[in-house]
Design a protein around this motif. Structure first.
Motif, PDB file in Angstrom:
ATOM      1  N   GLU A  32      25.352  47.980  28.778  1.00 40.29           N
ATOM      2  CA  GLU A  32      25.753  47.960  30.158  1.00 40.29           C
ATOM      3  C   GLU A  32      26.733  46.899  30.582  1.00 40.29           C
ATOM      4  N   ILE A  33      26.950  45.899  29.785  1.00 41.44           N
ATOM      5  CA  ILE A  33      27.909  45.018  30.035  1.00 41.44           C
ATOM      6  C   ILE A  33      29.484  45.667  29.931  1.00 41.44           C
ATOM      7  N   ARG A  34      29.426  46.443  28.810  1.00 41.36           N
ATOM      8  CA  ARG A  34      30.643  47.165  28.731  1.00 41.36           C
ATOM      9  C   ARG A  34      31.163  47.917  29.876  1.00 41.36           C
ATOM     10  N   LYS A  35      29.953  48.762  30.442  1.00 43.92           N
ATOM     11  CA  LYS A  35      30.217  49.496  31.310  1.00 43.92           C
ATOM     12  C   LYS A  35      30.723  48.851  32.591  1.00 43.92           C
ATOM     13  N   LEU A  36      30.167  47.812  33.006  1.00 45.80           N
ATOM     14  CA  LEU A  36      30.920  46.861  34.404  1.00 45.80           C
ATOM     15  C   LEU A  36      32.096  46.215  33.764  1.00 45.80           C
ATOM     16  N   VAL A  37      32.308  45.870  32.571  1.00 45.51           N
ATOM     17  CA  VAL A  37      33.802  45.401  32.474  1.00 45.51           C
ATOM     18  C   VAL A  37      34.648  46.436  32.527  1.00 45.51           C
ATOM     19  N   ASN A  38      34.396  47.673  32.025  1.00 46.88           N
ATOM     20  CA  ASN A  38      35.136  48.819  32.267  1.00 46.88           C
ATOM     21  C   ASN A  38      35.447  49.031  33.565  1.00 46.88           C
ATOM     22  N   MET A  39      34.594  49.136  34.541  1.00 42.62           N
ATOM     23  CA  MET A  39      34.674  49.479  35.850  1.00 42.62           C
ATOM     24  C   MET A  39      35.623  48.395  36.433  1.00 42.62           C
ATOM     25  N   LEU A  40      35.384  47.017  36.099  1.00 42.19           N
ATOM     26  CA  LEU A  40      36.051  45.810  36.466  1.00 42.19           C
ATOM     27  C   LEU A  40      37.775  46.148  36.145  1.00 42.19           C
ATOM     28  N   GLU A  41      37.808  46.484  35.179  1.00 37.69           N
ATOM     29  CA  GLU A  41      39.141  46.748  34.612  1.00 37.69           C
ATOM     30  C   GLU A  41      39.780  47.896  35.350  1.00 37.69           C
ATOM     31  N   GLU A  42      39.142  48.879  35.431  1.00 35.50           N
ATOM     32  CA  GLU A  42      39.680  50.004  36.250  1.00 35.50           C
ATOM     33  C   GLU A  42      39.974  49.781  37.606  1.00 35.50           C
ATOM     34  N   SER A  43      39.347  48.805  38.037  1.00 37.41           N
ATOM     35  CA  SER A  43      39.446  48.516  39.613  1.00 37.41           C
ATOM     36  C   SER A  43      40.737  47.505  39.849  1.00 37.41           C
ATOM     37  N   ASN A  44      41.433  47.186  38.726  1.00 36.71           N
ATOM     38  CA  ASN A  44      42.537  46.229  38.828  1.00 36.71           C
ATOM     39  C   ASN A  44      42.287  44.785  39.409  1.00 36.71           C
ATOM     40  N   LEU A  45      40.933  44.925  39.475  1.00 34.30           N
ATOM     41  CA  LEU A  45      40.570  43.268  40.008  1.00 34.30           C
ATOM     42  C   LEU A  45      41.279  42.278  39.119  1.00 34.30           C
ATOM     43  N   SER A  46      40.913  42.441  37.877  1.00 33.64           N
ATOM     44  CA  SER A  46      41.279  41.357  36.890  1.00 33.64           C
ATOM     45  C   SER A  46      42.842  41.249  36.800  1.00 33.64           C
ATOM     46  N   ILE A  47      43.455  42.031  37.472  1.00 31.92           N
ATOM     47  CA  ILE A  47      45.204  41.831  37.341  1.00 31.92           C
ATOM     48  C   ILE A  47      45.538  40.791  38.155  1.00 31.92           C
ATOM     49  N   LEU A  48      44.600  40.496  39.166  1.00 30.94           N
ATOM     50  CA  LEU A  48      45.234  39.398  40.388  1.00 30.94           C
ATOM     51  C   LEU A  48      44.569  38.229  40.140  1.00 30.94           C
ATOM     52  N   TYR A  49      43.247  38.271  39.731  1.00 33.91           N
ATOM     53  CA  TYR A  49      42.444  36.959  39.545  1.00 33.91           C
ATOM     54  C   TYR A  49      41.591  37.130  38.282  1.00 33.91           C
ATOM     55  N   PRO A  50      41.237  35.946  37.802  1.00 33.36           N
ATOM     56  CA  PRO A  50      40.255  35.965  36.667  1.00 33.36           C
ATOM     57  C   PRO A  50      38.793  36.197  37.405  1.00 33.36           C
ATOM     58  N   VAL A  51      38.162  37.385  36.558  1.00 39.31           N
ATOM     59  CA  VAL A  51      36.924  37.729  36.977  1.00 39.31           C
ATOM     60  C   VAL A  51      35.928  37.218  36.040  1.00 39.31           C
ATOM     61  N   VAL A  52      34.708  36.580  36.537  1.00 35.18           N
ATOM     62  CA  VAL A  52      33.778  35.810  35.802  1.00 35.18           C
ATOM     63  C   VAL A  52      32.691  36.716  35.514  1.00 35.18           C
ATOM     64  N   VAL A  53      32.007  37.091  34.255  1.00 39.88           N
ATOM     65  CA  VAL A  53      30.954  37.811  34.193  1.00 39.88           C
ATOM     66  C   VAL A  53      29.899  37.072  33.203  1.00 39.88           C
ATOM     67  N   ILE A  54      28.900  36.612  33.801  1.00 42.20           N
ATOM     68  CA  ILE A  54      27.603  35.867  33.105  1.00 42.20           C
ATOM     69  C   ILE A  54      26.687  37.045  32.771  1.00 42.20           C
ATOM     70  N   SER A  55      26.109  37.116  31.497  1.00 40.84           N
ATOM     71  CA  SER A  55      25.198  38.180  31.043  1.00 40.84           C
ATOM     72  C   SER A  55      23.984  37.430  30.653  1.00 40.84           C
ATOM     73  N   VAL A  56      22.887  37.396  31.294  1.00 43.47           N
ATOM     74  CA  VAL A  56      21.713  36.665  31.064  1.00 43.47           C
ATOM     75  C   VAL A  56      20.722  37.466  30.429  1.00 43.47           C
ATOM     76  N   TYR A  57      20.221  37.149  29.161  1.00 43.57           N
ATOM     77  CA  TYR A  57      19.257  37.838  28.472  1.00 43.57           C
ATOM     78  C   TYR A  57      17.729  37.281  28.364  1.00 43.57           C
ATOM     79  N   PHE A  58      16.825  37.675  28.945  1.00 43.40           N
ATOM     80  CA  PHE A  58      15.579  37.107  28.911  1.00 43.40           C
ATOM     81  C   PHE A  58      14.830  37.940  27.756  1.00 43.40           C
TER      82      PHE A  58
END
Ligand SMILES: Nc1ccn([C@@H]2O[C@H](COP(=O)(O)OP(=O)(O)OP(=O)(O)O)[C@@H](O)[C@H]2O)c(=O)n1
Ligand SMILES: O=P(O)(O)OC[C@@H](O)[C@@H](O)[C@@H](O)CO
Length: 415
Positions: free
Chosen positions: A346-372
């Motif tokens: 799921e994290i890979r999917k989210l990261v791929n979406m974020l990359e495709e959106s070009n968001l991380s080109i302009l600013y650093p994007v923070v993803v914290i993945s919490v597993y209970f």
């Protein structure tokens, strides 16, 4: 006095750019269409002087190219102007030695509507070169003469659409307009012997800032008539419009963020402001629809604790459309709360979406993945192996400006 014949035209490089970023320009196009009926929108272009050496910054790199959050300062200013879709051309004046670096920045950060011209040895000469590029319809260029031209220092990254609209609207009516701010220090005039001659009443004076805007012909003719002394030592475009065009500029109150990055401390301040702006929104993404999901509790806590931060939550991020909406909200901080699985697909999917959106080109994007994970039902070594993959993946995505970290919380299921 007949305007001085134009000096030889500056070398105008090709316009560079990439596809329009959909969300910002879509928003601006809607605003632009909302303009009162019957008033034709003026053709507007911008000239950004960016040919300085940044001596007062005290570092080898000219300040407009100094990194802020690992991105050159000028890129933030370009982004600010690009968000305004009714600015049709952005002409940047850079020195020949920085031309290639500037082209690289435009390509890397996918800036658009940018044309480059050679800077001059002074700020006024750089601006004049930018105006010349707009003044003449060159067969090999997309540039055409605008009705109104904005002049804005490339080292003033925090410029918003509202003040740009104010100065452009005022320039259309008055011929010239400029942003001003209250003076912080009192202005004094020293005598020849280095003592105080007199001081200016601070309340009756203002600091001239940028952006400024002019009817193109007003400022272009002023520069064409400008004396060498003014071109060499002048610091105020509004004064040129007054002196050579007899135009009294309309003064527009600007916001505190219009300041110019001049000293090193200004870079630190700019970085703090950018960090503050991109951390205004946290999005929690949960892996089940269960209303008892611990993520909802976390959402409540964050909303209580972080007063000025927008906290939103989303159901399973496998609904791509849903994630599109999150990304369009320009959110740069994500917390993925996983109670059902330690599979970080799921994290890979989210990261791929974020990359495709070009968001991380302009600013650093923070993803914290919490597993209970319930340590009774999940053998430690099996799950840790999965999660250790996240460490390698994090190293890989960091190169693409996505900062990923994993948090594993082992707990016993309640009896
Ligand atoms: N020959 C010059 C000098 C300055 N500028 C630009 O004008 C803006 C404002 O000028 P300033 O803050 O004075 O920049 P520098 O001249 O680089 O700074 P310093 O005076 O400290 O050297 C900056 O974007 C700078 O790049 C320019 O285009 N051409
Ligand atoms: O003199 P500098 O090159 O530092 O700054 C140039 C302009 O930004 C400055 O003069 C403003 O007051 C606007 O005119």
């Amino acid at each position: 006095m007949e305007p001085r014949p134009a000096a030889p035209r500056p070398r105008l490089c090709d316009s560079l750019g990439a596809d329009q970023t959909p969300s910002a320009s879509t928003l601006n196009a809607a605003r632009a269409e909302a303009r009162p009926a019957g008033r034709r929108a003026p053709a507007v272009a911008a000239v950004l002087p960016a040919g300085g050496s940044g001596e007062r910054m005290g570092v080898p790199t000219p300040k407009q190219f100094c990194p802020v959050l690992e991105r050159p300062l000028i890129s933030y200013t370009l982004q600010a102007l690009e968000r305004v879709c009714w600015i049709k051309d952005i002409v940047v004046a850079v020195t020949g030695e920085n031309m290639e670096a500037m082209k690289g920045i435009i390509q890397k950060y996918q800036h658009q509507r940018i044309s480059l011209v050679e800077a001059g040895v002074t700020r006024h000469r750089s601006i004049f070169n930018g105006l010349k590029a707009l003044a003449e319809d060159q067969p090999d260029s997309k540039l055409s003469k605008p009705e109104v031209v904005i002049i804005h220092d490339a080292v003033r990254p925090f410029v918003e659409e509202d003040v740009l609209l104010k100065v452009v609207t005022a320039a259309k009516e008055y011929g010239a307009a400029g942003a001003i701010r209250p003076l912080v220090s009192t202005v004094i005039s020293p005598s020849a012997d280095g003592c105080l001659d007199h001081s200016l009443e601070r309340a009756r004076h203002r600091a001239s800032e940028m952006p400024q805007a002019f009817l193109f012909d007003v400022i272009y003719e002023a520069y064409q008539q400008c004396s060498d002394y003014d071109l060499e030592f002048g610091t105020e475009c509004l004064q040129l419009a007054l002196k050579y065009g007899h135009i009294k500029a309309k003064l527009v109150e600007g916001s505190p963020d219009l300041w110019k990055v001049t000293y090193k401390r200004d870079l630190y301040a700019a970085e703090s402001i950018i960090k503050e702006r991109i951390s205004q929104h946290i999005c929690l993404i949960m892996d089940t629809k269960d209303e008892n999901h611990v993520g909802h509790r976390l959402e409540e806590v964050l909303k209580d604790e972080l007063n000025h931060v927008k906290v939103t939550s989303r159901l399973p991020c496998h609904t791509g459309r849903d994630l599109d909406q999150i990304v369009s909200e320009q959110c740069y901080s994500y917390v993925c709360v996983n109670v059902m699985t330690s599979d970080f697909e799921e994290i890979r999917k989210l990261v791929n979406m974020l990359e495709e959106s070009n968001l991380s080109i302009l600013y650093p994007v923070v993803v914290i993945s919490v597993y209970f994970l319930d340590y009774k039902s999940v053998p430690f070594d099996q799950k840790m192996e999965n999660l250790m993959q996240i460490r390698e993946y994090a190293k890989e995505v960091k190169k693409r400006n996505i900062l990923l970290c994993g948090l594993l919380i082992y707990y016993p299921q309640l009896p």
